[in-house]
Write a protein that holds these residues in place. Structure first.
Motif, PDB file in Angstrom:
ATOM      1  N   ASP A 149       2.491   1.496  -3.596  1.00  0.00           N
ATOM      2  CA  ASP A 149       1.529   1.737  -4.681  1.00  0.00           C
ATOM      3  C   ASP A 149       0.705   3.005  -4.498  1.00  0.00           C
ATOM      4  O   ASP A 149       0.509   3.757  -5.447  1.00  0.00           O
ATOM      5  CB  ASP A 149       0.580   0.542  -4.823  1.00  0.00           C
ATOM      6  N   SER A 150       0.222   3.224  -3.290  1.00  0.00           N
ATOM      7  CA  SER A 150      -0.731   4.313  -3.070  1.00  0.00           C
ATOM      8  C   SER A 150      -0.130   5.578  -2.479  1.00  0.00           C
ATOM      9  O   SER A 150      -0.542   6.680  -2.832  1.00  0.00           O
ATOM     10  CB  SER A 150      -1.853   3.837  -2.141  1.00  0.00           C
ATOM     11  N   GLU A 151       0.806   5.420  -1.568  1.00  0.00           N
ATOM     12  CA  GLU A 151       1.312   6.590  -0.861  1.00  0.00           C
ATOM     13  C   GLU A 151       2.501   7.244  -1.559  1.00  0.00           C
ATOM     14  O   GLU A 151       2.625   8.453  -1.554  1.00  0.00           O
ATOM     15  CB  GLU A 151       1.693   6.214   0.566  1.00  0.00           C
ATOM     16  N   ARG A 152       3.385   6.452  -2.141  1.00  0.00           N
ATOM     17  CA  ARG A 152       4.583   7.017  -2.770  1.00  0.00           C
ATOM     18  C   ARG A 152       4.534   7.000  -4.286  1.00  0.00           C
ATOM     19  O   ARG A 152       5.069   7.870  -4.931  1.00  0.00           O
ATOM     20  CB  ARG A 152       5.846   6.290  -2.279  1.00  0.00           C
ATOM     21  N   GLY A 153       3.948   5.984  -4.845  1.00  0.00           N
ATOM     22  CA  GLY A 153       3.807   5.916  -6.297  1.00  0.00           C
ATOM     23  C   GLY A 153       5.115   6.109  -7.039  1.00  0.00           C
ATOM     24  O   GLY A 153       6.124   5.478  -6.755  1.00  0.00           O
ATOM     25  N   ALA A 154       5.115   7.041  -7.997  1.00  0.00           N
ATOM     26  CA  ALA A 154       6.278   7.277  -8.851  1.00  0.00           C
ATOM     27  C   ALA A 154       7.443   7.899  -8.094  1.00  0.00           C
ATOM     28  O   ALA A 154       8.579   7.869  -8.568  1.00  0.00           O
ATOM     29  CB  ALA A 154       5.890   8.169 -10.021  1.00  0.00           C
ATOM     30  N   ARG A 178       0.837  -1.213   0.000  1.00  0.00           N
ATOM     31  CA  ARG A 178       0.000   0.000   0.000  1.00  0.00           C
ATOM     32  C   ARG A 178       0.864   1.251   0.000  1.00  0.00           C
ATOM     33  O   ARG A 178       0.591   2.209  -0.714  1.00  0.00           O
ATOM     34  CB  ARG A 178      -0.936  -0.004   1.209  1.00  0.00           C
ATOM     35  N   ASN A 223       8.795   6.816  -5.460  1.00  0.00           N
ATOM     36  CA  ASN A 223       9.628   5.772  -4.880  1.00  0.00           C
ATOM     37  C   ASN A 223      10.538   5.170  -5.949  1.00  0.00           C
ATOM     38  O   ASN A 223      10.066   4.716  -6.979  1.00  0.00           O
ATOM     39  CB  ASN A 223       8.743   4.682  -4.270  1.00  0.00           C
TER      40      ASN A 223
END
Length: 124
Positions: A13-18, A10, A20
């Protein structure tokens, strides 16, 4: 309650996205390190005696609330180390340096025992 693996997924995928740049395995390793540090001062609710801390361990919402800030700093430091390593290749480094983040980690780790230690009071 959620497994550490699902919390990491999560986060990626959801909090950091691109934003990271670390592979999922590296982020998971940082989560395991943060949970292991936390477990030195507080008992994990869903860890059996002798159980190993890994990506399959279940973490409660309240445990994650205490672990997550340290986990985020660990990920930020690992990202900074990766970015600093590319400096020799001519890459432009952005964000905080690993030493700056290390100072925040030291402070949070020093405060962790006070924040999470619990022992029930027994009266006689």
């Amino acid at each position: 309650m959620a497994s550490l693996a699902s919390l990491v997924t999560r986060f990626v995928d959801s909090e950091r996205g691109a934003a990271n740049i670390l592979p999922l395995e590296s982020v998971t390793a940082q989560a395991v390190a943060a949970v292991s540090f936390y477990a030195g001062f507080a008992e994990l609710t869903n860890l059996d005696d002798g159980g190993e801390i890994g990506e399959g361990v279940d973490i409660t919402v309240s445990e994650w609330a205490e672990i997550r800030p340290l986990f985020v700093l660990y990920v930020e430091r690992e990202t900074a180390l990766q970015m600093e390593a590319t400096r020799g290749l001519g890459a432009d480094v952005f964000g905080r340096s690993s030493s700056e983040i290390g100072g925040d980690i030291t402070q949070l780790e020093a405060d962790m025992p006070r924040r999470v230690f619990f022992h029930p009071v027994i009266t006689v």
